[in-house]
Write a protein that holds these residues in place. Structure first.
Motif, PDB file in Angstrom:
ATOM      1  N   MET A   1       0.679  -1.154   0.125  1.00 23.65           N
ATOM      2  CA  MET A   1      -0.186  -0.063  -0.042  1.00 23.65           C
ATOM      3  C   MET A   1       1.112   1.340  -0.007  1.00 23.65           C
ATOM      4  O   MET A   1       1.931   1.309   0.565  1.00 23.65           O
ATOM      5  CB  MET A   1      -1.059  -0.112   1.220  1.00 23.65           C
ATOM      6  N   THR A   2       0.301   2.247  -0.591  1.00 25.40           N
ATOM      7  CA  THR A   2       1.197   3.615  -0.609  1.00 25.40           C
ATOM      8  C   THR A   2       0.776   4.321   0.679  1.00 25.40           C
ATOM      9  O   THR A   2      -0.023   4.142   1.380  1.00 25.40           O
ATOM     10  CB  THR A   2       0.679   4.340  -1.805  1.00 25.40           C
ATOM     11  N   SER A   3       1.599   5.435   0.945  1.00 24.14           N
ATOM     12  CA  SER A   3       1.388   5.965   2.009  1.00 24.14           C
ATOM     13  C   SER A   3       0.114   6.688   2.096  1.00 24.14           C
ATOM     14  O   SER A   3      -0.685   6.666   3.080  1.00 24.14           O
ATOM     15  CB  SER A   3       2.282   7.315   1.926  1.00 24.14           C
ATOM     16  N   ILE A   4      -0.691   7.416   0.733  1.00 25.35           N
ATOM     17  CA  ILE A   4      -1.725   7.976   0.928  1.00 25.35           C
ATOM     18  C   ILE A   4      -2.947   6.970   1.040  1.00 25.35           C
ATOM     19  O   ILE A   4      -3.885   7.251   1.674  1.00 25.35           O
ATOM     20  CB  ILE A   4      -2.058   8.521  -0.710  1.00 25.35           C
ATOM     21  N   SER A   5      -2.646   5.679   0.747  1.00 23.83           N
ATOM     22  CA  SER A   5      -3.639   4.664   1.094  1.00 23.83           C
ATOM     23  C   SER A   5      -3.738   4.382   2.436  1.00 23.83           C
ATOM     24  O   SER A   5      -5.041   4.313   2.873  1.00 23.83           O
ATOM     25  CB  SER A   5      -3.270   3.368   0.011  1.00 23.83           C
ATOM     26  N   PHE A   6      -2.828   4.337   2.942  1.00 25.41           N
ATOM     27  CA  PHE A   6      -2.794   4.054   4.477  1.00 25.41           C
ATOM     28  C   PHE A   6      -3.533   5.456   5.055  1.00 25.41           C
ATOM     29  O   PHE A   6      -4.192   5.039   6.211  1.00 25.41           O
ATOM     30  CB  PHE A   6      -1.340   4.059   5.105  1.00 25.41           C
ATOM     31  N   LEU A   7      -3.189   6.745   4.693  1.00 28.19           N
ATOM     32  CA  LEU A   7      -3.806   7.777   5.206  1.00 28.19           C
ATOM     33  C   LEU A   7      -5.275   7.685   4.962  1.00 28.19           C
ATOM     34  O   LEU A   7      -6.090   8.135   5.578  1.00 28.19           O
ATOM     35  CB  LEU A   7      -2.916   9.106   4.861  1.00 28.19           C
ATOM     36  N   LEU A   8      -5.516   7.758   3.784  1.00 25.76           N
ATOM     37  CA  LEU A   8      -7.206   7.381   3.426  1.00 25.76           C
ATOM     38  C   LEU A   8      -7.861   6.547   4.380  1.00 25.76           C
ATOM     39  O   LEU A   8      -8.885   6.911   4.723  1.00 25.76           O
ATOM     40  CB  LEU A   8      -7.378   7.187   1.922  1.00 25.76           C
TER      41      LEU A   8
ATOM     42  N   GLY B   1       9.045   7.804  -3.720  1.00 26.96           N
ATOM     43  CA  GLY B   1       9.461   7.160  -2.832  1.00 26.96           C
ATOM     44  C   GLY B   1       8.626   6.909  -1.589  1.00 26.96           C
ATOM     45  O   GLY B   1       9.011   6.479  -0.407  1.00 26.96           O
ATOM     46  N   GLY B   2       7.359   7.455  -1.680  1.00 28.79           N
ATOM     47  CA  GLY B   2       6.532   7.300  -0.546  1.00 28.79           C
ATOM     48  C   GLY B   2       6.426   8.538   0.359  1.00 28.79           C
ATOM     49  O   GLY B   2       5.775   8.515   1.484  1.00 28.79           O
ATOM     50  N   LYS B   3       7.333   9.397   0.320  1.00 26.69           N
ATOM     51  CA  LYS B   3       7.211  10.853   1.117  1.00 26.69           C
ATOM     52  C   LYS B   3       5.982  11.406   0.774  1.00 26.69           C
ATOM     53  O   LYS B   3       5.683  11.532  -0.323  1.00 26.69           O
ATOM     54  CB  LYS B   3       8.522  11.430   0.821  1.00 26.69           C
TER      55      LYS B   3
END
Length: 273
Positions: free
Chosen positions: A1-8, A51-53
Motif C-alpha cells: 500500500m502507498t502512504s496515501i492509501s494508509f492515510l485514506l 519514494g512514498g514521502k
C-alpha cells in the motif's frame, strides 16, 4: 500500500470531502480544539513522491494561511512541517493514525497563532537542524525540571537563556570566566535552607540576610548550565543561517506573527570572544 492509501484508510472524523486525484488526496479538515469547538475549515492536499514521502499544504482554493512562514511552520513552497521528519513515508496503519493526530494538532495551533500572533510555546520547534539541538536542551531541562524556563528563553526571549549569552571561547567553545555569577541568577540560601543548594526563589520581604550570587564554578548545576548555553549558542547560529537562506531566496515576513526572524535584522545575533 502507498502512504496515501494508509492515510485514506485512517482518516479521522474531522476530515471530510476526501477526494483522490492526480495531484494527491484533497480534503477539508476542522479538528476539535481543547474546548471542543472546531477549528476553521482548512482545504488541504496531501501529495506523495515516488519514494512514498508525503507533503501536506493548502489547496489552490480558499487560503487561510501564509504561503510561507517559519514561525507558523509553513515551509517555502507552502508545505507544512507538522512534526520532525513529518514527510517520511507512511508504512502502516499506526503511523497513519499518528500522522493525522499531528496534523490535527498543527491546525489547532494555526488557529491559536491566528488569534494570539504567536505559536504555542509547548508545541514550538526550532527550524532545520537547530531542532535537534533543541531536543537535547529539552532532555537536560526535563531532568532538572527547567522545561518552562528553557522554552521561554528559546522562543520568548525571556529569562536567563533568552538574552545575551555568556561569551564562548572560539577555539574550545568553553565559557569564559568561571568566577562570573551563575547566569541563572542562582544564589546561596541561608538556614534553614540547605547550605549547598541552588535556588532562584526569593525570601520573604522581611528577610535581611545575605544572599550572595553563586559563582558559576560553584554552582551544583554548572555542567548542565554550561551545556545549555553552548547548545543555545549553536542553536541560534543555525537559526540565523536558516533565516539567511530564506532571505537569500527572497522570502519576507508575512506580518501575521508578533515576532518573526525575517523581520528582525539582528535575529538574536551573539558575539564570541
Amino acid at each position: 500500500m502507498t502512504s496515501i492509501s494508509f492515510l485514506l484508510n485512517a482518516a479521522p472524523p474531522w476530515v471530510s470531502a476526501l477526494e483522490r486525484g492526480e495531484k494527491g488526496l484533497s480534503f477539508r479538515a476542522a479538528p476539535p480544539k481543547p474546548s471542543g469547538a472546531s477549528t476553521r475549515q482548512y482545504s488541504l492536499v496531501i501529495s506523495e513522491t515516488s519514494g512514498g514521502k508525503v507533503a501536506v499544504r493548502e489547496g489552490e482554493g480558499e487560503r487561510l494561511l501564509p504561503k510561507c512562514c517559519p514561525e507558523r511552520h509553513i515551509n517555502p513552497g507552502g508545505s507544512f512541517c507538522i512534526f520532525l521528519s513529518s514527510t517520511a513515508a507512511i508504512l502502516g496503519p499506526e503511523p497513519a493514525v499518528d500522522w493525522w493526530k499531528s496534523l490535527g494538532d498543527f491546525l489547532v495551533n494555526q488557529d491559536y497563532a491566528n488569534k494570539h500572533r504567536r505559536w504555542p510555546i509547548t508545541a514550538q520547534l526550532s527550524h532545520g537542524s537547530a531542532a535537534e539541538l533543541q531536543l537535547k536542551m529539552e532532555a537536560i531541562a526535563d531532568r532538572l525540571g527547567w522545561r518552562d524556563e528553557i522554552l521561554s528563553g528559546i522562543f520568548r526571549r525571556q529569562g536567563w537563556l533568552g538574552g545575551k549569552l555568556p561569551k564562548l571561547r572560539k577555539k574550545t567553545s568553553k565559557l569564559v570566566n568561571g568566577r562570573a555569577p551563575c547566569p541563572r541568577e542562582c544564589h546561596q540560601l541561608h538556614s534553614p535552607f540547605k547550605k549547598h543548594s541552588c535556588g532562584i526563589q526569593k525570601c520573604a520581604g522581611n528577610c535581611y540576610k545575605s544572599h550572595r550570587h553563586k559563582l558559576r564554578r560553584a554552582c551544583p548545576h554548572r555542567s548542565d548550565i554550561e551545556q545549555l548555553i553552548i547548545l543555545e549558542s549553536e542553536r541560534r547560529r543555525l537559526d540565523i543561517e536558516f533565516t539567511k537562506s530564506l532571505r537569500k531566496d527572497n522570502y519576507s515576513c508575512c506580518g501575521t506573527m508578533a515576532y518573526c526572524p525575517l523581520a528582525d535584522e539582528d535575529n538574536g545575533r551573539e558575539e564570541r570572544s
